[in-house]
Motif scaffolding. Sequence first.
Motif, PDB file in Angstrom:
ATOM      1  N   MET A   1     110.819 -13.994  55.955  1.00  0.00           N
ATOM      2  CA  MET A   1     112.254 -13.898  56.141  1.00  0.00           C
ATOM      3  C   MET A   1     112.525 -13.692  57.625  1.00  0.00           C
TER       4      MET A   1
ATOM      5  N   ASP B   1     119.471 -12.389  55.168  1.00  0.00           N
ATOM      6  CA  ASP B   1     118.488 -12.104  54.121  1.00  0.00           C
ATOM      7  C   ASP B   1     118.142 -10.617  54.082  1.00  0.00           C
TER       8      ASP B   1
ATOM      9  N   ALA C   1     118.876  -8.008  51.043  1.00  0.00           N
ATOM     10  CA  ALA C   1     117.798  -7.197  50.470  1.00  0.00           C
ATOM     11  C   ALA C   1     118.187  -5.732  50.399  1.00  0.00           C
TER      12      ALA C   1
ATOM     13  N   ASN D   1     115.935 -13.444  44.998  1.00  0.00           N
ATOM     14  CA  ASN D   1     116.364 -14.425  45.986  1.00  0.00           C
ATOM     15  C   ASN D   1     116.659 -15.799  45.376  1.00  0.00           C
TER      16      ASN D   1
ATOM     17  N   ARG E   1     108.986 -13.682  49.183  1.00  0.00           N
ATOM     18  CA  ARG E   1     109.141 -13.626  50.636  1.00  0.00           C
ATOM     19  C   ARG E   1     109.087 -12.177  51.079  1.00  0.00           C
TER      20      ARG E   1
ATOM     21  N   ASP F   1     112.784 -11.068  47.435  1.00  0.00           N
ATOM     22  CA  ASP F   1     112.548 -10.730  48.829  1.00  0.00           C
ATOM     23  C   ASP F   1     112.040  -9.299  48.870  1.00  0.00           C
TER      24      ASP F   1
END
Length: 123
Positions: A1, A6, A10, A28, A34, A73
């Motif tokens: 990421m 992002d 998260a 995600n 990720r 994520d």
Amino acid sequence: MRRRADFIAANRGLRVARPGFVLLAHPNSGKGKRYGITVTKKVGNAVVRNRIKRRFRELLRAALPEQGLPDHDHVLIARDGAIERDFAMMQGELAEALARAAAGQGDPPRRRPRKGNRKGAGK
């Protein structure tokens, strides 16, 4: 990421705190497993921050393929004592944190202190 959006997304996910780090896990929508790492300047100078990032990258590379949540994520936020913690101990803590996240057992949301609402403030 790599995108800030992002990391912000998260932050709305599940949160599991450990002595050396905080794990955030957020779905995600089909982008795979990720990860991202955050180490603020409060933790130390550039040498210390980069060393923590290298340790966290290795922890995540070893743990995520087997223990990571699918299509999530994963963000590790470094805490102050992260550099002094034993690597093997952190591996165990990460495995435990990922297991708790998979079970949906996150820590309660943190409460931020209100500013300017105290009695007698400013006197």
